[in-house]
Design a protein around this motif. Structure first.
Motif, PDB file in Angstrom:
ATOM      1  N   ASP A 237       0.824  -1.211   0.000  1.00 38.78           N
ATOM      2  CA  ASP A 237       0.000   0.000   0.000  1.00 38.78           C
ATOM      3  C   ASP A 237       0.857   1.260   0.000  1.00 38.78           C
ATOM      4  O   ASP A 237       0.390   2.313  -0.424  1.00 38.78           O
ATOM      5  CB  ASP A 237      -0.966   0.000   1.186  1.00 38.78           C
ATOM      6  CG  ASP A 237      -2.163  -0.908   0.949  1.00 38.78           C
ATOM      7  OD1 ASP A 237      -2.311  -1.440  -0.181  1.00 38.78           O
ATOM      8  OD2 ASP A 237      -2.945  -1.105   1.895  1.00 38.78           O
ATOM      9  N   VAL A 238       2.086   1.167   0.465  1.00 38.88           N
ATOM     10  CA  VAL A 238       2.977   2.327   0.419  1.00 38.88           C
ATOM     11  C   VAL A 238       3.235   2.710  -1.035  1.00 38.88           C
ATOM     12  O   VAL A 238       3.210   3.894  -1.386  1.00 38.88           O
ATOM     13  CB  VAL A 238       4.295   2.054   1.180  1.00 38.88           C
ATOM     14  CG1 VAL A 238       5.320   3.152   0.909  1.00 38.88           C
ATOM     15  CG2 VAL A 238       4.030   1.937   2.675  1.00 38.88           C
TER      16      VAL A 238
ATOM     17  N   ALA B 156      -9.303   3.292  -8.833  1.00 36.74           N
ATOM     18  CA  ALA B 156      -8.552   2.092  -9.217  1.00 36.74           C
ATOM     19  C   ALA B 156      -7.525   1.725  -8.144  1.00 36.74           C
ATOM     20  O   ALA B 156      -7.347   0.544  -7.825  1.00 36.74           O
ATOM     21  CB  ALA B 156      -7.864   2.304 -10.563  1.00 36.74           C
ATOM     22  N   LEU B 157      -6.868   2.721  -7.568  1.00 40.89           N
ATOM     23  CA  LEU B 157      -5.901   2.455  -6.496  1.00 40.89           C
ATOM     24  C   LEU B 157      -6.622   1.916  -5.263  1.00 40.89           C
ATOM     25  O   LEU B 157      -6.100   1.027  -4.574  1.00 40.89           O
ATOM     26  CB  LEU B 157      -5.107   3.716  -6.158  1.00 40.89           C
ATOM     27  CG  LEU B 157      -4.127   4.194  -7.231  1.00 40.89           C
ATOM     28  CD1 LEU B 157      -3.536   5.549  -6.846  1.00 40.89           C
ATOM     29  CD2 LEU B 157      -3.031   3.171  -7.471  1.00 40.89           C
ATOM     30  N   ALA B 158      -7.804   2.440  -4.976  1.00 42.20           N
ATOM     31  CA  ALA B 158      -8.573   1.958  -3.819  1.00 42.20           C
ATOM     32  C   ALA B 158      -8.920   0.481  -3.985  1.00 42.20           C
ATOM     33  O   ALA B 158      -8.867  -0.292  -3.023  1.00 42.20           O
ATOM     34  CB  ALA B 158      -9.844   2.787  -3.632  1.00 42.20           C
ATOM     35  N   VAL B 159      -9.253   0.091  -5.197  1.00 39.33           N
ATOM     36  CA  VAL B 159      -9.581  -1.314  -5.465  1.00 39.33           C
ATOM     37  C   VAL B 159      -8.350  -2.196  -5.237  1.00 39.33           C
ATOM     38  O   VAL B 159      -8.473  -3.314  -4.742  1.00 39.33           O
ATOM     39  CB  VAL B 159     -10.134  -1.470  -6.903  1.00 39.33           C
ATOM     40  CG1 VAL B 159     -10.243  -2.924  -7.300  1.00 39.33           C
ATOM     41  CG2 VAL B 159     -11.489  -0.778  -7.015  1.00 39.33           C
ATOM     42  N   ARG B 160      -7.181  -1.690  -5.570  1.00 38.66           N
ATOM     43  CA  ARG B 160      -5.945  -2.458  -5.409  1.00 38.66           C
ATOM     44  C   ARG B 160      -5.413  -2.451  -3.980  1.00 38.66           C
ATOM     45  O   ARG B 160      -4.561  -3.278  -3.638  1.00 38.66           O
ATOM     46  CB  ARG B 160      -4.864  -1.907  -6.343  1.00 38.66           C
ATOM     47  CG  ARG B 160      -5.173  -2.175  -7.795  1.00 38.66           C
ATOM     48  CD  ARG B 160      -4.211  -1.496  -8.765  1.00 38.66           C
ATOM     49  NE  ARG B 160      -2.829  -1.481  -8.345  1.00 38.66           N
ATOM     50  CZ  ARG B 160      -1.953  -0.550  -8.739  1.00 38.66           C
ATOM     51  NH1 ARG B 160      -2.337   0.429  -9.542  1.00 38.66           N
ATOM     52  NH2 ARG B 160      -0.707  -0.605  -8.339  1.00 38.66           N
TER      53      ARG B 160
ATOM     54  N   GLU C 261      -4.682  -3.056  -0.160  1.00 38.97           N
ATOM     55  CA  GLU C 261      -4.848  -4.233   0.684  1.00 38.97           C
ATOM     56  C   GLU C 261      -5.529  -3.897   2.003  1.00 38.97           C
ATOM     57  O   GLU C 261      -6.183  -4.731   2.598  1.00 38.97           O
ATOM     58  CB  GLU C 261      -3.493  -4.891   0.932  1.00 38.97           C
ATOM     59  CG  GLU C 261      -2.927  -5.515  -0.325  1.00 38.97           C
ATOM     60  CD  GLU C 261      -1.671  -6.320  -0.080  1.00 38.97           C
ATOM     61  OE1 GLU C 261      -1.285  -6.514   1.097  1.00 38.97           O
ATOM     62  OE2 GLU C 261      -1.071  -6.758  -1.067  1.00 38.97           O
ATOM     63  N   SER C 262      -5.378  -2.693   2.453  1.00 40.38           N
ATOM     64  CA  SER C 262      -5.962  -2.266   3.721  1.00 40.38           C
ATOM     65  C   SER C 262      -7.323  -1.612   3.476  1.00 40.38           C
ATOM     66  O   SER C 262      -7.449  -0.714   2.642  1.00 40.38           O
ATOM     67  CB  SER C 262      -5.023  -1.259   4.393  1.00 40.38           C
ATOM     68  OG  SER C 262      -5.694  -0.536   5.389  1.00 40.38           O
ATOM     69  N   GLY C 263      -8.307  -2.062   4.230  1.00 41.43           N
ATOM     70  CA  GLY C 263      -9.636  -1.466   4.115  1.00 41.43           C
ATOM     71  C   GLY C 263      -9.659   0.022   4.435  1.00 41.43           C
ATOM     72  O   GLY C 263     -10.206   0.815   3.666  1.00 41.43           O
ATOM     73  N   PRO C 264      -9.049   0.440   5.562  1.00 38.72           N
ATOM     74  CA  PRO C 264      -9.041   1.872   5.863  1.00 38.72           C
ATOM     75  C   PRO C 264      -8.329   2.704   4.788  1.00 38.72           C
ATOM     76  O   PRO C 264      -8.755   3.801   4.463  1.00 38.72           O
ATOM     77  CB  PRO C 264      -8.309   1.957   7.204  1.00 38.72           C
ATOM     78  CG  PRO C 264      -8.542   0.626   7.840  1.00 38.72           C
ATOM     79  CD  PRO C 264      -8.545  -0.349   6.694  1.00 38.72           C
ATOM     80  N   PHE C 265      -7.268   2.153   4.221  1.00 39.75           N
ATOM     81  CA  PHE C 265      -6.551   2.877   3.173  1.00 39.75           C
ATOM     82  C   PHE C 265      -7.409   2.965   1.916  1.00 39.75           C
ATOM     83  O   PHE C 265      -7.476   4.016   1.271  1.00 39.75           O
ATOM     84  CB  PHE C 265      -5.209   2.204   2.881  1.00 39.75           C
ATOM     85  CG  PHE C 265      -4.352   2.969   1.904  1.00 39.75           C
ATOM     86  CD1 PHE C 265      -3.995   4.281   2.145  1.00 39.75           C
ATOM     87  CD2 PHE C 265      -3.913   2.371   0.744  1.00 39.75           C
ATOM     88  CE1 PHE C 265      -3.211   4.990   1.253  1.00 39.75           C
ATOM     89  CE2 PHE C 265      -3.125   3.062  -0.162  1.00 39.75           C
ATOM     90  CZ  PHE C 265      -2.772   4.375   0.086  1.00 39.75           C
ATOM     91  N   ALA C 266      -8.086   1.889   1.564  1.00 41.36           N
ATOM     92  CA  ALA C 266      -8.990   1.901   0.420  1.00 41.36           C
ATOM     93  C   ALA C 266     -10.089   2.942   0.627  1.00 41.36           C
ATOM     94  O   ALA C 266     -10.445   3.676  -0.302  1.00 41.36           O
ATOM     95  CB  ALA C 266      -9.597   0.515   0.204  1.00 41.36           C
TER      96      ALA C 266
ATOM     97  N   LEU D  67      -8.679   6.482   0.025  1.00 39.82           N
ATOM     98  CA  LEU D  67      -8.571   6.775  -1.407  1.00 39.82           C
ATOM     99  C   LEU D  67      -9.953   6.996  -2.024  1.00 39.82           C
ATOM    100  O   LEU D  67     -10.139   7.895  -2.848  1.00 39.82           O
ATOM    101  CB  LEU D  67      -7.835   5.642  -2.119  1.00 39.82           C
ATOM    102  CG  LEU D  67      -6.357   5.475  -1.763  1.00 39.82           C
ATOM    103  CD1 LEU D  67      -5.813   4.181  -2.353  1.00 39.82           C
ATOM    104  CD2 LEU D  67      -5.541   6.672  -2.204  1.00 39.82           C
ATOM    105  N   GLY D  68     -10.919   6.181  -1.635  1.00 41.21           N
ATOM    106  CA  GLY D  68     -12.285   6.344  -2.143  1.00 41.21           C
ATOM    107  C   GLY D  68     -12.893   7.675  -1.729  1.00 41.21           C
ATOM    108  O   GLY D  68     -13.600   8.317  -2.511  1.00 41.21           O
ATOM    109  N   THR D  69     -12.603   8.086  -0.513  1.00 46.74           N
ATOM    110  CA  THR D  69     -13.101   9.375  -0.024  1.00 46.74           C
ATOM    111  C   THR D  69     -12.480  10.522  -0.816  1.00 46.74           C
ATOM    112  O   THR D  69     -13.154  11.506  -1.137  1.00 46.74           O
ATOM    113  CB  THR D  69     -12.798   9.533   1.478  1.00 46.74           C
ATOM    114  OG1 THR D  69     -13.459   8.483   2.181  1.00 46.74           O
ATOM    115  CG2 THR D  69     -13.251  10.872   2.012  1.00 46.74           C
ATOM    116  N   MET D  70     -11.210  10.384  -1.139  1.00 51.00           N
ATOM    117  CA  MET D  70     -10.552  11.413  -1.954  1.00 51.00           C
ATOM    118  C   MET D  70     -11.211  11.492  -3.334  1.00 51.00           C
ATOM    119  O   MET D  70     -11.460  12.593  -3.841  1.00 51.00           O
ATOM    120  CB  MET D  70      -9.065  11.104  -2.079  1.00 51.00           C
ATOM    121  CG  MET D  70      -8.306  11.294  -0.801  1.00 51.00           C
ATOM    122  SD  MET D  70      -6.578  10.812  -1.023  1.00 51.00           S
ATOM    123  CE  MET D  70      -5.955  11.174   0.619  1.00 51.00           C
TER     124      MET D  70
END
Length: 148
Positions: A29-30, A118-122, A124-129, A132-135
């Motif tokens: 995710d980094v 697309a990055l959110a779909v990729r 691995e971390s739910g909070p990180f996804a 990205l989705g919120t952005m």
């Protein structure tokens, strides 16, 4: 203040934002965060360039510049201290008219939104996804203001 700065699960003190790791010690995710930072910075720089070239667009684009800066700041906190976040993404050619600049920025914002999804779909971390989705959602909310 944007949604990504209010409840950012990767506050400044976090050194491993996703909690995930790989055998090599590199969090996948980094890499996504670094990619997103580059895309966000490039889109923000394009908006700033459009404002410089056509100051009358400031009222329509300044909020986007601020939004992109907040998003880049939030993502920098998702990258371990010491990791490079300097990604160079080429800027588009300068627009020849105010209308062309607004159209180009609208296209850039749409492309950024789609890339963040697309990055959110990729991720691995739910909070990180979710971050990205919120952005991406924040950008979607501002697209109607770019209609020429």
């Amino acid at each position: 203040m944007t949604g990504c700065t209010l409840n950012n699960p990767y506050g400044p003190a976090s050194s491993n934002p996703t909690g995930a790791g790989t055998a090599s010690g590199t969090d996948p995710d980094v890499a996504l965060a670094i990619e997103a930072i580059g895309l966000i910075r490039a889109t923000g720089a394009a908006a700033s360039a459009a404002i410089t070239a056509f100051p009358a667009l400031s009222s329509r684009l300044s909020d986007l510049v601020t939004l992109h800066q907040a998003h880049a700041d939030a993502l920098r906190h998702a990258v371990p201290h010491g990791s490079s976040t300097s990604v160079t993404t080429p800027l588009p050619a300068p627009a020849t008219s105010r209308h062309a600049a607004l159209l180009a920025q609208s296209q850039a914002e749409t492309a950024l939104r789609d890339a963040l999804v697309a990055l959110a779909v990729r991720a691995e971390s739910g909070p990180f996804a979710r971050l990205l989705g919120t952005m991406a959602a924040g950008i979607s909310q501002r697209l109607p203001g770019l209609a020429a």
